[in-house]
Design a protein around this motif. Structure first.
Motif, PDB file in Angstrom:
ATOM      1  N   SER A   7       0.555  -1.238   0.614  1.00 40.41           N
ATOM      2  CA  SER A   7      -0.347   0.110  -0.207  1.00 40.41           C
ATOM      3  C   SER A   7       1.104   1.475   0.173  1.00 40.41           C
ATOM      4  O   SER A   7       1.925   1.298   0.261  1.00 40.41           O
ATOM      5  N   ASN A   8       0.297   2.720  -0.145  1.00 41.54           N
ATOM      6  CA  ASN A   8       0.899   3.747  -0.859  1.00 41.54           C
ATOM      7  C   ASN A   8       0.837   4.295   0.776  1.00 41.54           C
ATOM      8  O   ASN A   8       1.625   5.289   1.542  1.00 41.54           O
ATOM      9  N   HIS A  23       7.364   0.080   9.645  1.00 43.48           N
ATOM     10  CA  HIS A  23       5.521  -0.186   9.046  1.00 43.48           C
ATOM     11  C   HIS A  23       5.356  -0.430   8.169  1.00 43.48           C
ATOM     12  O   HIS A  23       6.211   0.284   6.727  1.00 43.48           O
ATOM     13  N   ALA A  24       4.305  -1.798   7.523  1.00 41.20           N
ATOM     14  CA  ALA A  24       4.430  -1.916   6.433  1.00 41.20           C
ATOM     15  C   ALA A  24       3.705  -2.779   6.186  1.00 41.20           C
ATOM     16  O   ALA A  24       2.890  -3.481   6.798  1.00 41.20           O
ATOM     17  N   VAL A  25       2.308  -1.788   4.553  1.00 43.59           N
ATOM     18  CA  VAL A  25       0.607  -2.554   5.226  1.00 43.59           C
ATOM     19  C   VAL A  25       0.773  -2.470   3.930  1.00 43.59           C
ATOM     20  O   VAL A  25       1.285  -2.251   2.178  1.00 43.59           O
ATOM     21  N   TYR A  26      -0.120  -3.618   3.149  1.00 45.57           N
ATOM     22  CA  TYR A  26      -0.601  -4.481   2.358  1.00 45.57           C
ATOM     23  C   TYR A  26      -1.745  -5.161   2.283  1.00 45.57           C
ATOM     24  O   TYR A  26      -2.506  -4.574   3.396  1.00 45.57           O
ATOM     25  N   THR A  27      -3.338  -4.272   1.123  1.00 46.56           N
ATOM     26  CA  THR A  27      -3.952  -4.601   0.639  1.00 46.56           C
ATOM     27  C   THR A  27      -4.798  -4.979  -0.444  1.00 46.56           C
ATOM     28  O   THR A  27      -3.530  -5.597  -1.204  1.00 46.56           O
ATOM     29  N   THR A  34     -10.709   0.519   3.180  1.00 44.71           N
ATOM     30  CA  THR A  34     -11.769  -0.237   2.601  1.00 44.71           C
ATOM     31  C   THR A  34     -11.400  -1.540   1.934  1.00 44.71           C
ATOM     32  O   THR A  34     -12.676  -2.413   1.743  1.00 44.71           O
ATOM     33  N   SER A  35     -10.345  -1.582   2.354  1.00 45.80           N
ATOM     34  CA  SER A  35     -10.087  -3.285   1.397  1.00 45.80           C
ATOM     35  C   SER A  35      -9.235  -4.058   2.524  1.00 45.80           C
ATOM     36  O   SER A  35      -9.104  -3.985   3.648  1.00 45.80           O
ATOM     37  N   ALA A  36      -9.301  -5.497   2.457  1.00 43.20           N
ATOM     38  CA  ALA A  36      -8.558  -6.408   3.424  1.00 43.20           C
ATOM     39  C   ALA A  36      -7.393  -5.565   3.113  1.00 43.20           C
ATOM     40  O   ALA A  36      -6.888  -5.071   2.932  1.00 43.20           O
ATOM     41  N   TYR A  37      -6.674  -6.055   4.833  1.00 43.24           N
ATOM     42  CA  TYR A  37      -5.810  -5.530   5.150  1.00 43.24           C
ATOM     43  C   TYR A  37      -4.545  -6.394   5.769  1.00 43.24           C
ATOM     44  O   TYR A  37      -4.759  -7.281   6.657  1.00 43.24           O
ATOM     45  N   LEU A  38      -2.982  -5.929   5.819  1.00 36.69           N
ATOM     46  CA  LEU A  38      -2.474  -6.757   6.676  1.00 36.69           C
ATOM     47  C   LEU A  38      -1.026  -5.452   6.936  1.00 36.69           C
ATOM     48  O   LEU A  38      -0.689  -4.820   5.618  1.00 36.69           O
ATOM     49  N   SER A  39      -0.766  -5.754   7.710  1.00 27.32           N
ATOM     50  CA  SER A  39       0.101  -4.624   8.709  1.00 27.32           C
ATOM     51  C   SER A  39       1.401  -5.239   9.310  1.00 27.32           C
ATOM     52  O   SER A  39       1.109  -5.861   9.783  1.00 27.32           O
ATOM     53  N   TYR A 103      14.209  -7.005  18.945  1.00 25.24           N
ATOM     54  CA  TYR A 103      12.343  -6.480  18.192  1.00 25.24           C
ATOM     55  C   TYR A 103      11.788  -6.927  19.218  1.00 25.24           C
ATOM     56  O   TYR A 103      11.220  -8.284  19.550  1.00 25.24           O
ATOM     57  N   PHE A 104      10.491  -5.940  19.048  1.00 24.43           N
ATOM     58  CA  PHE A 104       9.167  -6.356  18.985  1.00 24.43           C
ATOM     59  C   PHE A 104       7.937  -6.278  17.933  1.00 24.43           C
ATOM     60  O   PHE A 104       8.602  -5.368  17.148  1.00 24.43           O
ATOM     61  N   PHE A 105       7.391  -8.195  17.250  1.00 25.92           N
ATOM     62  CA  PHE A 105       6.690  -7.616  16.110  1.00 25.92           C
ATOM     63  C   PHE A 105       5.600  -7.429  16.618  1.00 25.92           C
ATOM     64  O   PHE A 105       4.599  -7.766  16.921  1.00 25.92           O
ATOM     65  N   VAL A 106       4.853  -6.824  15.339  1.00 30.38           N
ATOM     66  CA  VAL A 106       2.898  -7.231  15.485  1.00 30.38           C
ATOM     67  C   VAL A 106       2.928  -7.427  13.954  1.00 30.38           C
ATOM     68  O   VAL A 106       3.149  -6.159  13.059  1.00 30.38           O
ATOM     69  N   ILE A 107       1.889  -8.617  13.813  1.00 33.45           N
ATOM     70  CA  ILE A 107       1.682  -8.204  12.556  1.00 33.45           C
ATOM     71  C   ILE A 107      -0.374  -8.157  12.869  1.00 33.45           C
ATOM     72  O   ILE A 107      -0.505  -8.907  13.972  1.00 33.45           O
ATOM     73  N   ASP A 108      -0.561  -7.419  11.554  1.00 37.74           N
ATOM     74  CA  ASP A 108      -2.320  -7.709  11.875  1.00 37.74           C
ATOM     75  C   ASP A 108      -2.708  -7.580  10.770  1.00 37.74           C
ATOM     76  O   ASP A 108      -2.157  -7.048  10.070  1.00 37.74           O
ATOM     77  N   ALA A 109      -3.878  -7.857  10.923  1.00 34.61           N
ATOM     78  CA  ALA A 109      -4.892  -8.523   9.583  1.00 34.61           C
ATOM     79  C   ALA A 109      -6.406  -8.298  10.016  1.00 34.61           C
ATOM     80  O   ALA A 109      -6.731  -8.801  11.550  1.00 34.61           O
ATOM     81  N   THR A 110      -7.221  -8.389   9.315  1.00 30.04           N
ATOM     82  CA  THR A 110      -8.472  -8.445   9.133  1.00 30.04           C
ATOM     83  C   THR A 110      -9.375  -9.312   8.490  1.00 30.04           C
ATOM     84  O   THR A 110     -10.310  -9.523   8.674  1.00 30.04           O
ATOM     85  N   GLU A 111      -8.367  -9.576   7.371  1.00 31.85           N
ATOM     86  CA  GLU A 111      -9.048 -11.151   6.613  1.00 31.85           C
ATOM     87  C   GLU A 111      -8.387 -11.998   6.455  1.00 31.85           C
ATOM     88  O   GLU A 111      -8.743 -12.704   6.156  1.00 31.85           O
TER      89      GLU A 111
END
Length: 125
Positions: A7-8, A23-27, A34-39, A103-111
């Motif tokens: 994502s931009n 931090h990197a975001v993918y959709t 507004t779409s499926a989200y992965l961070s 390091y501390f890692f977090v992956i979060d996602a909606t779908e």
């Protein structure tokens, strides 16, 4: 994962002395709201930086990721977005969190499923 694109917004790498945050975001369609989200987030973690992470009634599971103790939070209502009608909607988000080599890692996602998120975590280099 298949169908996700870099994502931009909002992506960053921040370095100050010994501290780093990335931090990197993918959709699925380029719009992280507004779409499926992965961070995927990575940062140095200092004990004095610890913050309470309130997840309400979300289910919390302890597991192992990359040989490290981790937690998985399922369906936390921590993200609010606007639907196509302009109404605010609480969006359930899953979180996978662990510490590794300072390091501390977090992956979060909606779908994505827990298994898909673990596979992403295990593939990080």
């Amino acid at each position: 994962p298949d169908g996700y694109y870099f994502s931009n917004d909002p992506n960053f790498v921040y370095v100050q002395g010994d501290h780093i945050a990335a931090h990197a975001v993918y959709t699925t369609d380029g719009d992280s709201y507004t779409s499926a989200y992965l961070s995927i987030q990575q940062s140095t973690f200092q004990t004095e930086d610890a913050r309470e992470f309130v997840v309400g009634d979300a289910e919390v599971t302890q597991l192992t990721v990359r040989g490290q103790a981790a937690i998985f939070v399922e369906d936390a209502l921590l993200m609010t977005v606007q639907d196509r009608s302009g109404n605010n909607v609480n969006l359930p988000v899953d979180y996978l969190m662990w510490e590794e080599n300072g390091y501390f890692f977090v992956i979060d996602a909606t779908e994505l499923s827990k298994e898909q998120m673990i596979k992403i975590a295990e593939s990080l280099k």
